[in-house]
Design a protein around this motif. Structure first.
Motif, short mmCIF file in Angstrom:
data_model
loop_
_atom_site.label_atom_id
_atom_site.label_comp_id
_atom_site.label_asym_id
_atom_site.label_seq_id
_atom_site.Cartn_x
_atom_site.Cartn_y
_atom_site.Cartn_z
N GLN A 161 0.86 -1.19 0.00
CA GLN A 161 0.00 0.00 0.00
C GLN A 161 0.89 1.23 0.00
N SER A 162 0.65 2.17 -0.92
CA SER A 162 1.46 3.38 -1.04
C SER A 162 0.57 4.61 -1.04
N GLN A 163 1.07 5.65 -0.39
CA GLN A 163 0.35 6.93 -0.35
C GLN A 163 0.90 7.87 -1.42
N GLY A 164 0.06 8.84 -1.83
CA GLY A 164 0.43 9.75 -2.89
C GLY A 164 0.55 11.19 -2.43
N PRO A 165 0.72 12.12 -3.38
CA PRO A 165 0.99 13.52 -3.02
C PRO A 165 -0.18 14.24 -2.36
N TRP B 128 -4.78 15.46 3.21
CA TRP B 128 -6.01 14.73 3.51
C TRP B 128 -5.93 13.99 4.84
N LEU B 129 -4.76 13.47 5.18
CA LEU B 129 -4.65 12.55 6.31
C LEU B 129 -4.03 13.15 7.56
N ILE B 130 -3.32 14.27 7.44
CA ILE B 130 -2.70 14.90 8.61
C ILE B 130 -3.58 16.06 9.02
N SER C 187 0.96 19.01 7.29
CA SER C 187 -0.12 18.71 6.34
C SER C 187 0.03 19.50 5.05
N ALA C 188 0.77 20.60 5.09
CA ALA C 188 0.94 21.42 3.89
C ALA C 188 2.08 20.94 3.00
N ASP C 189 2.81 19.92 3.44
CA ASP C 189 3.97 19.43 2.69
C ASP C 189 3.62 18.10 2.04
N SER D 155 5.31 16.08 0.39
CA SER D 155 6.37 15.06 0.44
C SER D 155 6.34 14.24 1.72
N VAL D 156 5.63 14.70 2.75
CA VAL D 156 5.64 13.97 4.02
C VAL D 156 5.08 12.56 3.86
N LEU D 157 3.98 12.47 3.14
CA LEU D 157 3.37 11.15 2.97
C LEU D 157 3.52 10.58 1.56
N ASP D 158 3.94 11.40 0.62
CA ASP D 158 4.10 10.90 -0.75
C ASP D 158 5.17 9.82 -0.78
N GLY D 159 4.80 8.64 -1.27
CA GLY D 159 5.73 7.52 -1.33
C GLY D 159 5.78 6.68 -0.07
N LEU D 160 5.03 7.06 0.96
CA LEU D 160 4.96 6.22 2.16
C LEU D 160 4.37 4.87 1.78
N THR D 161 5.07 3.79 2.11
CA THR D 161 4.69 2.47 1.60
C THR D 161 4.76 1.42 2.70
#
Length: 823
Positions: free
Chosen positions: A414-418, A423-425, A432-434, A436-442
Motif C-alpha cells: 500500500q502506497s500513499q500519494g501527493p 487529507w490525512l494529517i 499537512s501542507a507538505d 512530500s511527508v506522505l508521498d511515497g509512504l509504503t
C-alpha cells in the motif's frame, strides 16, 4: 512430519483405494424410480423456479445417498441445470435471486461473503484466518476460498442449497449450511450441448460440453464456459467502463469403469477472471464526530476536489488508482467408487489452487491519496476424504474421515500519494501542507497461514417403523492454524518508519501506516453432534425436528491487530475463539393433488456464542478491519416453499423467508461512523449526539439487540412459466413465457449498524420468452432487472471516518437473446 507432507502422502496412497457413492449427476441416464418420482418440471417441492426441460426425477445427495428431495428431513433448495441456464443464474451472486435464504455480497472476488440465514462469515473485508460457515462443494470437493463463488457455473446438473449445520455428513465442518454443486458426468452415450448468448453492455456468453465413450470402459467429458460483458460504471479518470465481467472456465473428466463394482473418475478444471474491476460510486456524506475541518466536505474543498456526480445511479466514478481483479483457480480430483459389502466405499483426493492479483483504489475518490493498494495472494489446498455408506436392515449409515491442509501466502503493498498529507494529517499540523511527508509512504506486507484440519464423522438413520426414523450424527474435529503478519513501512526517501523514532515526520507517517509484526497459533479439538427425528404423518406428508450442536473453528487475525501505546501488537487480539452453535429446527414437507402441489415449511433458531465478527478501527491507515468475538448472536425465522403445477402447461412457485438475525449481546463493539472520530469520552463525560463534529465519542458501543449485517428480514422469490404447443419452421415444440421475480427488504451494510449504511429493499423482475423444440433446440429472448430497479448491493464507509459513503450499485436492466441446443 510436516502436515503438508503428511496430507500429500495420504492423498497419493488413497488413489489406490476404490470407493463409490451414487451421485445425483450419475443418475439421469437411468429410469426414474416410481417411489421417488415427482411430478412437474424437475424442480423439487423444496426447490426454486420453473423449467420444463429439467428431468422429471429429483434426486438429492444431501445425506450422501440418493433420495427423493421430499423424503430428506433437511431444509434444502434445489435448482436444476436447465433453470440455471434459463434465468442467467450463472454464479452464486445470481443464484441468490432464486433462493431467499442465501445472501451473497461482493466488492471484489476476494472480499465476497456467502451466508445462509444471515450467518456464515463476517460481512466486510475477508480475513483468511477464519473458516467459512457455508461450505461450497463441487462434485464432493470442498472449495475453501469464497472467491470461487464468483466464477461461472460450469456444466452444472444441479445445485442443492442446504440450510443449517452439516458437519456430520460433509468433509469440512459447515455451521450454517452448504452449497452442493453437482456437474454433469461423463457418459457412454454420446451427448453434448452448445449455448450462445448476446445482450446489452456487449454481453457475450458461450457454453459448450461434449461427452462420450473412448472405449468400452472409458468415457470422457469436456466443458467450456466463457462470459464477457462491458462494465456498468464509467470511470472518467481512466476513460474505461469498469466492473466488467471476463470469465473463462474449462473442465475435463475421465471415467474408468474398472469393473461392475468399481469406477474411478479423474477431473481437472481451470478458471480465470480478468476484468477491469472493482470500483464504487460516490453515494453521499454523513457527519461524524471528527473535527469539522477533518470531514469530507472541508478536506475536499481544501484541495479543490469535487465528486464527479452526486447521483450514484448515473454510474460515474473517478478512481485514479489502478484497478485489477485477476482471479485464477483450478485443481485436480480423483474419485474412486467401490461397492463392497453392504455399502459403498468412497475416496476423494483433491488439490486446488487459487491465485489473486488485485489492485484497488482504497481512498475511493479521484485524489492521489492512496495510489497503490494490492495484496496478491496464492493458496494451495489438499483434501482427502474417505467415506463408507450403506444400509443394514433398518439402518442407513455414513461413516467418514476427512483431512485438509491449506497454505496461503500473501505479499502486498500500500502506497500513499501527493494528496495524502493534506487529507490525512490534521490541518493544525504544519506537516499537512507538505506533500512530500506522505508521498511515497509504503507498507510492504508479508502474510502467511498454514491450516490443518482432520475429522472423523458419521450419521445413522434408524427406521424404527415404516413412519418413524431417528437420525443421530457425530463429528470429532481437530484444527490448527499457524499465521504470521509482517508489515514493514518505509517513507518516500527509503527510511524505515518505526515506533522507536520521535522525529515528528516519522510520527506523522506511522499515524497513517503503522509497522507491525507478530505470529499467532490456534489449535483445538471439538465435538459436534446432531439428532433428527422424522415422522410420516400421512402419505406424502413428512414432519421432522432437529437439534444440532456445532462448532466453527477458531482463527487467527491476518489483517493486523490493534497496537498499544508503544506500538506493540496486542497479541490477545491475534486469535479469535471458536464459535459455539446451538441449532433448533422443525419442518413439514407435504405434497397433494397427485403431487402437483407441494408445500414445505421450516422454522429455525440458531444461537451462536463467541460469534466471529469483523470490527473496524476508524483511524486512518492503522487497520481496515480485524476479527473479534461478539458474545452472542442468534438467527431465527420461518421459510415457506410452494410449487404448483395445475396443468402440464403451467407451473408457478413462491419461496419466502423471514429471518430475524441480531446481536444478542455485544457490549464492546466498535461504534458506527456517526459516533466515531471525536475525543474519547472519559468516565463521567457524556458522549455527544450523533454526528456532532468535534464531539465526544464513546470508547466502544453496546449494539446488543441490533441487526446483523447483510441479511433482510423478508426475502422472496417467485415466478411462473406457461408453454403451448407450436411449430417453428416445421419444427415441433412449444412456445413459452417465463417470469422470475425476487424481493429483499432493507438490510444493514456495516458490521456495526449505522444510519448511513442501511440499504433500502428492492425487487427485481426477469422475463424470458422463447421456443423449445422436442429435439433439444431452445431459442429465447430475455430481460433481467426488466424495470431497471435502482438498488445497492452494499454500501461502504472507507477508513478514516471522514463521513464519505460509497456504494456498489446493482446491475441495471439488461436484455439479450440465447440460442441453445442439446443432443
Amino acid at each position: 512430519m510436516h502436515p503438508r507432507i503428511f496430507f500429500r502422502s495420504t492423498a497419493l496412497l488413497s488413489c489406490a483405494l476404490p470407493a463409490s457413492i451414487a451421485l445425483a449427476q450419475e443418475v439421469p441416464q437411468t429410469q426414474p424410480d416410481p417411489e421417488t418420482e415427482e411430478q412437474g418440471d424437475g424442480l423439487s417441492p423444496s426447490s426454486v423456479g420453473t423449467g420444463a426441460a429439467d428431468d422429471n426425477t429429483i434426486v438429492v445427495t444431501a445425506r450422501r445417498r440418493q433420495e427423493s428431495s421430499q423424503s430428506v428431513p433437511i431444509a434444502v433448495s434445489i435448482v436444476g441445470g436447465e433453470h440455471i441456464d434459463a434465468t442467467g443464474s450463472f454464479n452464486v451472486g445470481r443464484l441468490q435471486q432464486l433462493t431467499p435464504t442465501l445472501q451473497f455480497y461482493s466488492s471484489n472476488p476476494r472480499n465476497t461473503a456467502v451466508n445462509i440465514r444471515g450467518i456464515g462469515v463476517p460481512f466486510g473485508l475477508t480475513n483468511d484466518g477464519i473458516e467459512l460457515g457455508v461450505g461450497i462443494y463441487v462434485d464432493d470437493v470442498y472449495y475453501s476460498r469464497v472467491a470461487s463463488a464468483t466464477f461461472d457455473f460450469l456444466d452444472v446438473a444441479q445445485i442443492e442449497v442446504l440450510r443449517g449445520p452439516q458437519g456430520t455428513l460433509y468433509g469440512k465442518n459447515t455451521t450454517s449450511g452448504a452449497i452442493n454443486i453437482t456437474t454433469r458426468q461423463p457418459t457412454f452415450t454420446p451427448e453434448g450441448s452448445l449455448e450462445a448468448s448476446a445482450g446489452s453492455f456487449d454481453f457475450r456468453q458461450v457454453k459448450a460440453a461434449l461427452s462420450g465413450p473412448l472405449s468400452d470402459t472409458l468415457a470422457a467429458r469436456i466443458a467450456l464456459s466463457y462470459t464477457d460483458r462491458d462494465g456498468t460504471l464509467y470511470n472518467i479518470a481512466s476513460g474505461d467502463n469498469i466492473n466488467q465481467q471476463n470469465n473463462l472456465g474449462l473442465r475435463g473428466q475421465l471415467l474408468w469403469e474398472a469393473g461392475e463394482t468399481l469406477d474411478i473418475t479423474l477431473a481437472l478444471d481451470w478458471s480465470r477472471q480478468n476484468p477491469v474491476c472493482c470500483g464504487t460510486v460516490f453515494v453521499g456524506t454523513g457527519q461524524t464526530q471528527r473535527p469539522l475541518d477533518r470531514q469530507f466536505a472541508a478536506l475536499a474543498a481544501a484541495q479543490g476536489y469535487q465528486v464527479p456526480n452526486s447521483d450514484p445511479f448515473d454510474r460515474t466514478t473517478d478512481l485514479d488508482a489502478p484497478l485489477s481483479a485477476v482471479n485464477e483457480l483450478g485443481g485436480a480430483a480423483l474419485k474412486a467408487n467401490w461397492e463392497v459389502g453392504p455399502g459403498t466405499l468412497t475416496s476423494i483426493t483433491a488439490w486446488r489452487f487459487w491465485d489473486w492479483l488485485p489492485a484497488n483504489d482504497r481512498d475511493f475518490i479521484g485524489l492521489p491519496i492512496t495510489t497503490l493498494s494490492q495484496n496478491p495472494s496464492r493458496q494451495d489446498q489438499w483434501t482427502q476424504e474417505l467415506r463408507y455408506s450403506g444400509q443394514l436392515d433398518d439402518l442407513d449409515f455414513v461413516l467418514g474421515a476427512f483431512g485438509y491442509y491449506q497454505e496461503i501466502r500473501t505479499q502486498g503493498t500500500q502506497s500513499q500519494g501527493p494528496a495524502a498529507s493534506q487529507w490525512l494529517i490534521t490541518p493544525a499540523n504544519p506537516l499537512s501542507a507538505d506533500p512530500s511527508v506522505l508521498d511515497g509512504l509504503t507498507a510492504t506486507n508479508d502474510i502467511r497461514l498454514d491450516n490443518v484440519s482432520a475429522a472423523l464423522f458419521g450419521q445413522l438413520s434408524w427406521h424404527l417403523t415404516d413412519r418413524l426414523t431417528i437420525q443421530p450424527g457425530i463429528r470429532l474435529n481437530y484444527d490448527r492454524k499457524d499465521g504470521s503478519y509482517v508489515s514493514v513501512v518505509t517513507n518516500g526517501i527509503g527510511e524505515r518508519v518505526t515506533f522507536a523514532s520521535i522525529d515528528p515526520l516519522i510520527v506523522a507517517q506511522r499515524a497513517v501506516l503503522a509497522p507491525q509484526s507478530f505470529t499467532a497459533t490456534f489449535s483445538d479439538w471439538n465435538l459436534s453432534y446432531d439428532f433428527t427425528a422424522s415422522y410420516e404423518l400421512a402419505s406424502d406428508v413428512l414432519a421432522y425436528a432437529t437439534y444440532a450442536k456445532s462448532f466453527k473453528s477458531g482463527g487467527v487475525n491476518l489483517n493486523g491487530v490493534p497496537s498499544d501505546a508503544d506500538g506493540n501488537p496486542i497479541l490477545g487480539a491475534a486469535t479469535v475463539a471458536p464459535e459455539v452453535i446451538d441449532h433448533f429446527e422443525v419442518g413439514i414437507k407435504a405434497q397433494a393433488l397427485d403431487r402437483r402441489l407441494t408445500a414445505n415449511f421450516a422454522a429455525f433458531r440458531t444461537e451462536i456464542g463467541d460469534y466471529q465478527t469483523l470490527v473496524t478501527n476508524g483511524q486512518l491507515g492503522v487497520l481496515r478491519g480485524y476479527l473479534a468475538n461478539a458474545e452472542k448472536v442468534r438467527s431465527q425465522g420461518v421459510e415457506l416453499d410452494l410449487s404448483f403445477r395445475p396443468t402440464a402447461r403451467f407451473n408457478i412457485y413462491l419461496n419466502g423467508a423471514y429471518t430475524d438475525a441480531e446481536y444478542v449481546r455485544f457490549d464492546d463493539a466498535p461504534c458506527p461512523p456517526e459516533l466515531s472520530g471525536g475525543t474519547t469520552a472519559l468516565p463521567g463525560q457524556t458522549p455527544s449526539a450523533l454526528g456532532t463534529p468535534g464531539g465526544f465519542s464513546p470508547e466502544n458501543c453496546d449494539i446488543s439487540g441490533q441487526r446483523l449485517p447483510g441479511v433482510s428480514r423478508w426475502a422472496f422469490s417467485y415466478g411462473a412459466e406457461y408453454n403451448h404447443p407450436a411449430k417453428l419452421l416445421s419444427i415441433s415444440g412449444e412456445v413459452y413465457f417465463g417470469y422470475d421475480g425476487s424481493y429483499r427488504s432493507g438490510f444493514s451494510s456495516n458490521a456495526t449498524p449505522s444510519i448511513y449504511t442501511n440499504v433500502d429493499g428492492y425487487s427485481l423482475s426477469n422475463f424470458r420468452v422463447g421456443f423449445r423444440s422436442d429435439d433439444g433446440l431452445n431459442l429465447f429472448a430475455w430481460a433481467r432487472n426488466a424495470f431497471d430497479e435502482e438498488y445497492f448491493e452494499q454500501l461502504q464507509v472507507p477508513s478514516g471516518n471522514t463521513g464519505l459513503i460509497v456504494g456498489n450499485p446493482g446491475d441495471p436492466a439488461t436484455y439479450g437473446v440465447t440460442a441453445a441446443f442439446r443432443f
